[in-house]
Design a protein around this motif. Structure first.
Motif, mmCIF file in Angstrom:
data_model
loop_
_atom_site.group_PDB
_atom_site.id
_atom_site.type_symbol
_atom_site.label_atom_id
_atom_site.label_comp_id
_atom_site.label_asym_id
_atom_site.label_seq_id
_atom_site.Cartn_x
_atom_site.Cartn_y
_atom_site.Cartn_z
ATOM 1 N N PRO A 1 0.586 -1.158 -0.401
ATOM 2 C CA PRO A 1 -0.101 0.040 -0.409
ATOM 3 C C PRO A 1 0.977 1.211 0.015
ATOM 4 O O PRO A 1 0.373 2.037 -0.475
ATOM 5 C CB PRO A 1 -0.738 -0.442 1.196
ATOM 6 C CG PRO A 1 -0.111 -0.966 2.439
ATOM 7 C CD PRO A 1 1.277 -2.010 1.427
ATOM 8 N N CYS B 1 9.185 4.348 6.120
ATOM 9 C CA CYS B 1 8.137 4.222 4.602
ATOM 10 C C CYS B 1 7.047 4.521 4.384
ATOM 11 O O CYS B 1 6.753 5.868 4.884
ATOM 12 C CB CYS B 1 7.369 2.775 5.181
ATOM 13 S SG CYS B 1 6.155 1.898 4.593
ATOM 14 N N CYS C 1 4.778 4.873 7.981
ATOM 15 C CA CYS C 1 6.026 5.782 8.408
ATOM 16 C C CYS C 1 6.755 4.384 9.184
ATOM 17 O O CYS C 1 7.901 4.841 10.245
ATOM 18 C CB CYS C 1 5.977 6.624 9.423
ATOM 19 S SG CYS C 1 5.313 8.170 8.289
HETATM 20 S S1 FES Z 1 3.602 -0.369 4.721
HETATM 21 FE FE1 FES Z 1 1.915 -0.158 6.171
HETATM 22 S S2 FES Z 1 3.655 1.226 7.402
HETATM 23 FE FE2 FES Z 1 5.069 0.095 5.748
#
Ligand code: FES
Length: 282
Positions: A62, A231, A235
Motif C-alpha cells: 500500500p 516507509c 512510517c
Molecule cells: S506498509 Fe504500512 S507502514 Fe509500511
C-alpha cells in the motif's frame, strides 16, 4: 527452486538498469494525493509542496511511493557521509526562508533538496533543519538487525567502506547471497531521541548501474548507496533482508515493510512526484 534460480545475478543487473531508465515513465505512478498541504502554511514554514525525488521504487503493497535516496560521499579515510544540500535563502510567496537545495547535483541534472525527506513527521525533525550543524557522517545504528554489524561495530561508529568487505558474497540466510551487504545507520541526529533512520547497501549491481547513469554516478560511490528508511505508507522502518517471512511476499531480496507488506526494490531508482510537507515555522 534455489535462491539462485529465483534471483540470478544477470537478471538482477538488467532489472536495475531497466528501473533507472524507466524512471521518467514511472514518475507519475509515484504521485499521490494522499498527503495534502495548505499553501498558506508553506510560506511560514521552510519548503514544502510538489517535489520530484529520486527514490527506491515501491513495487508492491500500500505504500504510495518509494523511499528517498540520500546521495553519499566517501572521505579520504573511507568514512561514508550522507550529503546535505547547500543551504540558501529562497523566496516563497514573498517570504524569505532558508532551504537546503542543490540544483544540478554534481552535473546530474537533478535538483537535490531537503524536501525529499519531508514526510512522516520528519519535516519537523531537528536534523532536517536546513542549518542543523552536523558533519553528516552515517553512524552505525546501535539497534541494527544485522549480525555482522552488531559484532563489528558499536552504535555511533562512523560507517566506513572497509566495513563492507566481502560485499560481493555477503548473505545472512534471507534470500540470495551476493547481491549486496547492508548496514543500518542514523544521519544528522546527534543524540536525538528521534534519529533519522538510513539504510546503506554496497552492491556490485549498484556499481555497475552507475557506470552509465549520471544520477547514480553522482549519488553513489564504489557501489555504496543510501536511502531514508522510512516507509511512505504509515512510517514504519522497513528492512532489507531482515525478515525471512518476507519470502512469502516475494520480498526476500528487496526491502520489506513488515507493518502492511509494502515492498521496495533497492536496485531500481526512479523518480517520484509527491507533496512534501512544510517544515514548521521557526
Ligand atoms: S506498509 Fe504500512 S507502514 Fe509500511
Amino acid at each position: 527452486m534455489s535462491d539462485d534460480d529465483k534471483y540470478p545475478a544477470e537478471s538482477g543487473r538488467r532489472r536495475f538498469v531497466k528501473g533507472v531508465v524507466g524512471g521518467g515513465a514511472l514518475a507519475g505512478v509515484g504521485a499521490t494525493g494522499a498527503i495534502s498541504v495548505n499553501s498558506l502554511t508553506t510560506a511560514s514554514g521552510a519548503g514544502g509542496g510538489t517535489v520530484t525525488a529520486k527514490v527506491v521504487e515501491n513495487v508492491a503493497g500500500p505504500a504510495p511511493r518509494g523511499m528517498p535516496q540520500i546521495p553519499i560521499e566517501i572521505d579520504d579515510e573511507g568514512n561514508i557521509k550522507g550529503v546535505w544540500p547547500e543551504v540558501k535563502d529562497k523566496d516563497v510567496q514573498g517570504i524569505t526562508i532558508k532551504i537546503a537545495e542543490t540544483e544540478d547535483y554534481k552535473g546530474s541534472g537533478v535538483t537535490y533538496t531537503q524536501e525529499w525527506f519531508q514526510y512522516c513527521g520528519l519535516q519537523a525533525n531537528n536534523g532536517l533543519k536546513p542549518t542543523y550543524e552536523s558533519d553528516n557522517y552515517l553512524l552505525s545504528d546501535g539497534g541494527t538487525k544485522y549480525a555482522w554489524q552488531r559484532e563489528e561495530l558499536s552504535g555511533g561508529d562512523k560507517l566506513n567502506i572497509s566495513d563492507f568487505e566481502g560485499y560481493e558474497e555477503w548473505g545472512n540466510g534471507v534470500g540470495k547471497s551476493g547481491i549486496g551487504k547492508p548496514a543500518m545507520a542514523t544521519w544528522r541526529s546527534g543524540d536525538s531521541e528521534n534519529p533519522i533512520p538510513v539504510n546503506v547497501i554496497r552492491s556490485d549491481l549498484i556499481e555497475e548501474a552507475a557506470q552509465d547513469n549520471d544520477w547514480l554516478a553522482a549519488s553513489t560511490d564504489r557501489g555504496v548507496m543510501a536511502y531514508l528508511n522510512k516507509c511512505s505508507h504509515f512510517c514504519c522502518v522497513p528492512g532489507f533482508k531482515t525478515n525471512s517471512g518476507s519470502a512469502k511476499y516475494d520480498a526476500e531480496n528487496k526491502i520489506y515493510c513488515q507493518c502492511h507488506q509494502s515492498v521496495y526494490d533497492p536496485y531500481s531508482i526512479v523518480d517520484a512526484i509527491y507533496t512534501a510537507l512544510p517544515r514548521p515555522a521557526e
